[in-house]
Design an enzyme around this catalytic site. Structure first.
Site, PDB file in Angstrom:
ATOM      1  N   GLU A  33       0.709  -1.096  -0.003  1.00 30.96           N
ATOM      2  CA  GLU A  33       0.100  -0.096  -0.152  1.00 30.96           C
ATOM      3  C   GLU A  33       0.763   1.158   0.128  1.00 30.96           C
ATOM      4  O   GLU A  33       1.611   1.365   0.734  1.00 30.96           O
ATOM      5  CB  GLU A  33      -0.773  -0.122   1.283  1.00 30.96           C
ATOM      6  CG  GLU A  33      -1.664   1.171   1.278  1.00 30.96           C
ATOM      7  CD  GLU A  33      -2.618   1.414   0.247  1.00 30.96           C
ATOM      8  OE1 GLU A  33      -3.342   0.725  -0.224  1.00 30.96           O
ATOM      9  OE2 GLU A  33      -2.494   2.757  -0.448  1.00 30.96           O
ATOM     10  N   GLY A  38      -7.076   1.249   3.184  1.00 30.39           N
ATOM     11  CA  GLY A  38      -8.693   1.355   3.090  1.00 30.39           C
ATOM     12  C   GLY A  38      -9.007   1.891   1.860  1.00 30.39           C
ATOM     13  O   GLY A  38     -10.052   1.955   1.186  1.00 30.39           O
ATOM     14  N   GLY A  39      -8.070   2.583   1.050  1.00 30.48           N
ATOM     15  CA  GLY A  39      -8.141   3.212  -0.304  1.00 30.48           C
ATOM     16  C   GLY A  39      -9.088   4.370  -0.353  1.00 30.48           C
ATOM     17  O   GLY A  39      -9.440   5.057   0.638  1.00 30.48           O
ATOM     18  N   THR A  40      -9.821   4.572  -1.440  1.00 32.95           N
ATOM     19  CA  THR A  40     -10.708   5.587  -1.660  1.00 32.95           C
ATOM     20  C   THR A  40     -12.045   5.553  -0.972  1.00 32.95           C
ATOM     21  O   THR A  40     -12.538   6.570  -0.386  1.00 32.95           O
ATOM     22  CB  THR A  40     -11.177   5.558  -3.348  1.00 32.95           C
ATOM     23  OG1 THR A  40     -10.186   5.522  -3.893  1.00 32.95           O
ATOM     24  CG2 THR A  40     -11.914   6.786  -3.620  1.00 32.95           C
ATOM     25  N   CYS A  41     -12.771   4.363  -0.906  1.00 34.52           N
ATOM     26  CA  CYS A  41     -14.237   4.325  -0.222  1.00 34.52           C
ATOM     27  C   CYS A  41     -13.741   4.769   1.344  1.00 34.52           C
ATOM     28  O   CYS A  41     -14.672   5.751   1.678  1.00 34.52           O
ATOM     29  CB  CYS A  41     -14.614   2.871  -0.254  1.00 34.52           C
ATOM     30  SG  CYS A  41     -15.982   2.645   1.074  1.00 34.52           S
ATOM     31  N   HIS A 440     -46.052  -2.000   6.364  1.00 33.51           N
ATOM     32  CA  HIS A 440     -46.514  -0.947   6.217  1.00 33.51           C
ATOM     33  C   HIS A 440     -46.270  -0.017   7.570  1.00 33.51           C
ATOM     34  O   HIS A 440     -46.312  -0.687   8.727  1.00 33.51           O
ATOM     35  CB  HIS A 440     -48.257  -0.940   6.297  1.00 33.51           C
ATOM     36  CG  HIS A 440     -48.736   0.360   6.626  1.00 33.51           C
ATOM     37  ND1 HIS A 440     -48.953   1.208   5.431  1.00 33.51           N
ATOM     38  CD2 HIS A 440     -49.471   1.043   7.536  1.00 33.51           C
ATOM     39  CE1 HIS A 440     -49.523   2.402   5.720  1.00 33.51           C
ATOM     40  NE2 HIS A 440     -49.840   2.217   7.080  1.00 33.51           N
TER      41      HIS A 440
HETATM   42  C1  LIG Z   1     -16.374  11.049  -3.677  1.00 36.30           C
HETATM   43  C2  LIG Z   1     -16.603   9.559  -4.037  1.00 36.30           C
HETATM   44  C3  LIG Z   1     -17.794   9.136  -3.371  1.00 36.30           C
HETATM   45  C4  LIG Z   1     -17.790   7.697  -3.558  1.00 36.30           C
HETATM   46  N1  LIG Z   1     -19.030   7.284  -3.008  1.00 36.30           N
HETATM   47  C5  LIG Z   1     -19.288   5.861  -3.346  1.00 36.30           C
HETATM   48  C6  LIG Z   1     -20.614   5.534  -2.706  1.00 36.30           C
HETATM   49  O1  LIG Z   1     -21.386   6.000  -2.181  1.00 36.30           O
HETATM   50  N2  LIG Z   1     -20.793   3.811  -2.948  1.00 36.30           N
HETATM   51  C7  LIG Z   1     -19.604   3.150  -3.753  1.00 36.30           C
HETATM   52  O2  LIG Z   1     -20.134   2.011  -4.016  1.00 36.30           O
HETATM   53  N3  LIG Z   1     -18.770   3.719  -4.098  1.00 36.30           N
HETATM   54  C8  LIG Z   1     -18.548   5.220  -4.133  1.00 36.30           C
HETATM   55  N4  LIG Z   1     -17.311   5.523  -4.631  1.00 36.30           N
HETATM   56  C9  LIG Z   1     -16.358   4.839  -5.246  1.00 36.30           C
HETATM   57  C10 LIG Z   1     -15.450   3.979  -4.461  1.00 36.30           C
HETATM   58  O3  LIG Z   1     -14.805   4.668  -3.349  1.00 36.30           O
HETATM   59  C11 LIG Z   1     -14.562   2.950  -5.086  1.00 36.30           C
HETATM   60  O4  LIG Z   1     -15.134   2.421  -6.258  1.00 36.30           O
HETATM   61  C12 LIG Z   1     -13.850   1.975  -4.243  1.00 36.30           C
HETATM   62  O5  LIG Z   1     -13.204   2.483  -3.180  1.00 36.30           O
HETATM   63  C13 LIG Z   1     -13.331   0.905  -4.951  1.00 36.30           C
HETATM   64  O6  LIG Z   1     -12.030   0.947  -5.113  1.00 36.30           O
HETATM   65  P1  LIG Z   1     -10.878   0.057  -5.444  1.00 36.30           P
HETATM   66  O7  LIG Z   1     -11.134  -1.202  -4.514  1.00 36.30           O
HETATM   67  O8  LIG Z   1     -10.779  -0.215  -6.780  1.00 36.30           O
HETATM   68  O9  LIG Z   1      -9.572   0.795  -4.916  1.00 36.30           O
HETATM   69  P2  LIG Z   1      -9.378   2.090  -4.043  1.00 36.30           P
HETATM   70  O10 LIG Z   1     -10.181   2.021  -3.033  1.00 36.30           O
HETATM   71  O11 LIG Z   1      -9.300   3.353  -4.772  1.00 36.30           O
HETATM   72  O12 LIG Z   1      -7.940   1.747  -3.335  1.00 36.30           O
HETATM   73  C14 LIG Z   1      -6.796   1.435  -4.141  1.00 36.30           C
HETATM   74  C15 LIG Z   1      -5.523   1.515  -3.266  1.00 36.30           C
HETATM   75  O13 LIG Z   1      -4.336   1.186  -4.050  1.00 36.30           O
HETATM   76  C16 LIG Z   1      -3.267   2.019  -3.518  1.00 36.30           C
HETATM   77  N5  LIG Z   1      -2.348   1.877  -4.800  1.00 36.30           N
HETATM   78  C17 LIG Z   1      -2.524   2.544  -5.840  1.00 36.30           C
HETATM   79  N6  LIG Z   1      -1.520   2.383  -6.814  1.00 36.30           N
HETATM   80  C18 LIG Z   1      -0.871   1.777  -5.869  1.00 36.30           C
HETATM   81  C19 LIG Z   1       0.672   1.206  -6.184  1.00 36.30           C
HETATM   82  N7  LIG Z   1       1.451   1.403  -7.331  1.00 36.30           N
HETATM   83  N8  LIG Z   1       1.407   0.866  -5.169  1.00 36.30           N
HETATM   84  C20 LIG Z   1       0.637   0.726  -3.970  1.00 36.30           C
HETATM   85  N9  LIG Z   1      -0.309   0.957  -3.689  1.00 36.30           N
HETATM   86  C21 LIG Z   1      -0.968   1.666  -4.695  1.00 36.30           C
HETATM   87  C22 LIG Z   1      -3.926   3.204  -3.169  1.00 36.30           C
HETATM   88  O14 LIG Z   1      -3.256   4.039  -2.444  1.00 36.30           O
HETATM   89  C23 LIG Z   1      -5.318   2.839  -2.810  1.00 36.30           C
HETATM   90  O15 LIG Z   1      -5.033   2.598  -1.284  1.00 36.30           O
HETATM   91  C24 LIG Z   1     -17.067   6.964  -4.330  1.00 36.30           C
HETATM   92  C25 LIG Z   1     -15.872   7.746  -4.839  1.00 36.30           C
HETATM   93  C26 LIG Z   1     -15.514   8.930  -4.505  1.00 36.30           C
HETATM   94  C27 LIG Z   1     -14.410   9.432  -5.113  1.00 36.30           C
END
Ligand SMILES: Cc1cc2nc3c(=O)[nH]c(=O)nc-3n(C[C@H](O)[C@H](O)[C@H](O)COP(=O)(O)OP(=O)(O)OC[C@H]3O[C@@H](n4cnc5c(N)ncnc54)[C@H](O)[C@@H]3O)c2cc1C
Length: 457
Positions: A33, A38-41, A440
């Protein structure tokens, strides 16, 4: 060179459960990582934004208190520092949970840094070189920054930097009228900002049907969000430190001066700095990793899950990718990508819950179909709550009676849609819902009633 049975790159929504499953199956797993666990979500997407949506809803309901016979002495004010602190706490707990989970994994080793392929079975992280016969990519995506002249010369926000906002922007300009922009627009309007959405297309959230786009425009418009459709932003500039959007709308040039600018025009995969060339992994024209029905890339031993494969864009789709991969690899269960029914929610208030095909897609398919709709003004639960905006609609196959798609734009729509989604997964006829006795008063109880009104599309 350190050798493992499997390498998981990225701790988004698929990577951590996958690493845990592989480790519990006795495999030695490297987890990489580069950013926050935990990434984007967890950090900049679903969890923090829905936490802020909840604050915005509280502000909105406080302002509407008198409608319900409730008096609030004095003006309702929003403390943005506390809104952010609440968001940080909830998102932070999730992040810490994922981090501790990964770092505590028996058979797992965590590497923090940027992963880059060196070959089809080796990956570099800083000074370390790791090899494994199985590599799983879960690198997610980030905000797309459009090539609009002047944008690179001014300050702008994305969904990531919005997470640091602990003040009230006086006038937030939002570039892009799709789901991320819409959620932020209503949220900040409810916090008290002036908000302008600049959408180049003729309607908001263009993937949805026109009636949904129109209803969302009404909902946002009623709260004072200024939506500019057919607004082509030709360039950006700065005036007295403020961002200025130069737009052309119906051919006439106009300038919109904001206090802050949020860029929300879409997402792109984090595949450009992963060294995919060195592994020979194929990407499509938009840089998404090409995968098959089991999420396998063109290179044997490499899989791609989540947003980076272009087949989802949501937390639940990324998690489902994990389920598909483990089902095939560990459980002898041939789950497929095409088993998935498209479904998502848009978290404006009231929310939109969507499942399956849109009406436009049903029409295009040429299938003989039936359609029914019901306004939320005719849903008792919505009336009782004083939240009657929106409507629901459903399309069914006229021949086999299966549900083709549905949308519930209305209070509780994000939950009620699941009663339809489950019938779709069961491949059962819609008549099953008509014989179910729903509770209901709920939004779901009107789904059978709506189905009694089906008419040819
Ligand atoms: C503002 C916003 C609101 C959202 N709301 C919703 C919602 O309500 N409901 C929903 O279902 N989805 C929602 N989403 C979308 C959702 O967040 C993503 O679809 C979800 O996080 C899945 O992402 P993922 O598992 O593909 O990877 P991500 O969660 O993006 O994680 C990828 C991880 O990989 C790491 N990484 C990347 N490149 C490298 C590398 N080269 N080396 C090491 N680590 C790396 C990153 O640091 C990150 O931690 C939202 C997105 C945004 C931007």
């Amino acid at each position: 060179m350190k050798t493992f049975d499997a390498i998981v790159i990225g701790t988004g929504q698929a990577g951590p459960p996958l690493a845990a499953r592989l480790a519990s199956a006795g495999k030695k797993v490297a987890i990489i990582e580069r950013g926050r666990f935990g990434g984007t979500c967890v950090n900049t997407g679903c969890i923090p934004t829905k936490t802020m949506v909840a604050s915005a809803y509280a502000a909105h309901m406080a302002k509407r208190a008198a409608d319900f016979g409730v008096s609030i002495a004095g003006a309702v004010t929003v403390d943005m520092k506390r809104v952010k602190a609440r968001k940080d706490e909830i998102s932070g707990k999730s992040r810490t949970g994922v981090e501790q989970w990964m770092k505590g994994l028996a058979n797992g080793v965590v590497f923090q840094g940027q992963a880059r392929f060196e070959s089809a079975n080796t990956v570099a992280v800083g000074e370390e070189h790791l090899s494994a016969p199985q590599i799983f990519i879960n690198v997610g995506g980030r905000a797309t920054i459009p090539a609009i002249p002047g944008l690179d010369e001014i300050e702008y926000l994305t969904n990531r930097s919005m997470m640091n906002v602990d003040f009230l922007p006086e006038h937030l300009i939002i570039l892009g009228g799709s789901y991320i922009g819409l959620e932020f627009s209503q949220m900040f309007r409810r916090f008290g900002s002036r908000v302008t959405i600049l959408e180049m297309g003729p309607r908001l959230i263009a993937k949805e049907d026109e009636d949904i786009s129109a209803a969302i425009l009404d909902i946002l418009g009623a709260e004072g969000v200024d939506v500019r459709l057919n607004a082509k932003t030709t360039r950006f500039s700065k005036r007295e430190g403020k961002p200025v959007a130069h737009i052309e709308s119906s051919g006439a040039p106009e300038e919109i001066v904001g206090s802050h600018l949020l860029v929300a025009v879409g997402r792109r995969p984090n595949t450009d700095d992963l060294g995919l060339d060195s592994a020979g992994v194929a990407m499509d024209s938009r840089d998404y990793i090409v995968v098959d029905e089991q999420l396998r890339t063109n290179v044997p031993g490499i899989w791609a899950l989540g947003d980076c494969n272009g087949h989802g864009g949501f937390t639940h789709t990324s998690y489902n990718d994990f389920e598909i991969v483990t089902a095939n690899l560990l459980d002898n269960d041939p789950r497929r990508l095409s088993d998935r029914i498209p479904a998502y929610a848009l978290y404006i208030d009231p929310p939109l819950g969507r499942a399956g095909l849109t009406e436009a897609e049903v029409r295009k398919s040429g299938k003989p179909a039936l359609l029914a709709t019901r306004p939320m003004t005719k849903v008792g639960r919505a009336v009782e709550k004083g939240e009657t905006q929106g409507f629901m609609k459903i399309m069914v196959d006229a021949e086999n009676k299966r549900i083709l798609g549905a949308a519930i734009l209305g209070t509780g729509g994000d939950e009620a849609i699941h009663s339809i989604l489950d019938i779709m997964y069961a491949k059962a006829p819609y008549t099953v819902i008509q014989r179910a006795v729903h509770i209901h008063p709920t939004v779901s109880e009107l789904i059978p009633t709506m189905l009694a009104d089906l008419k040819p599309l």
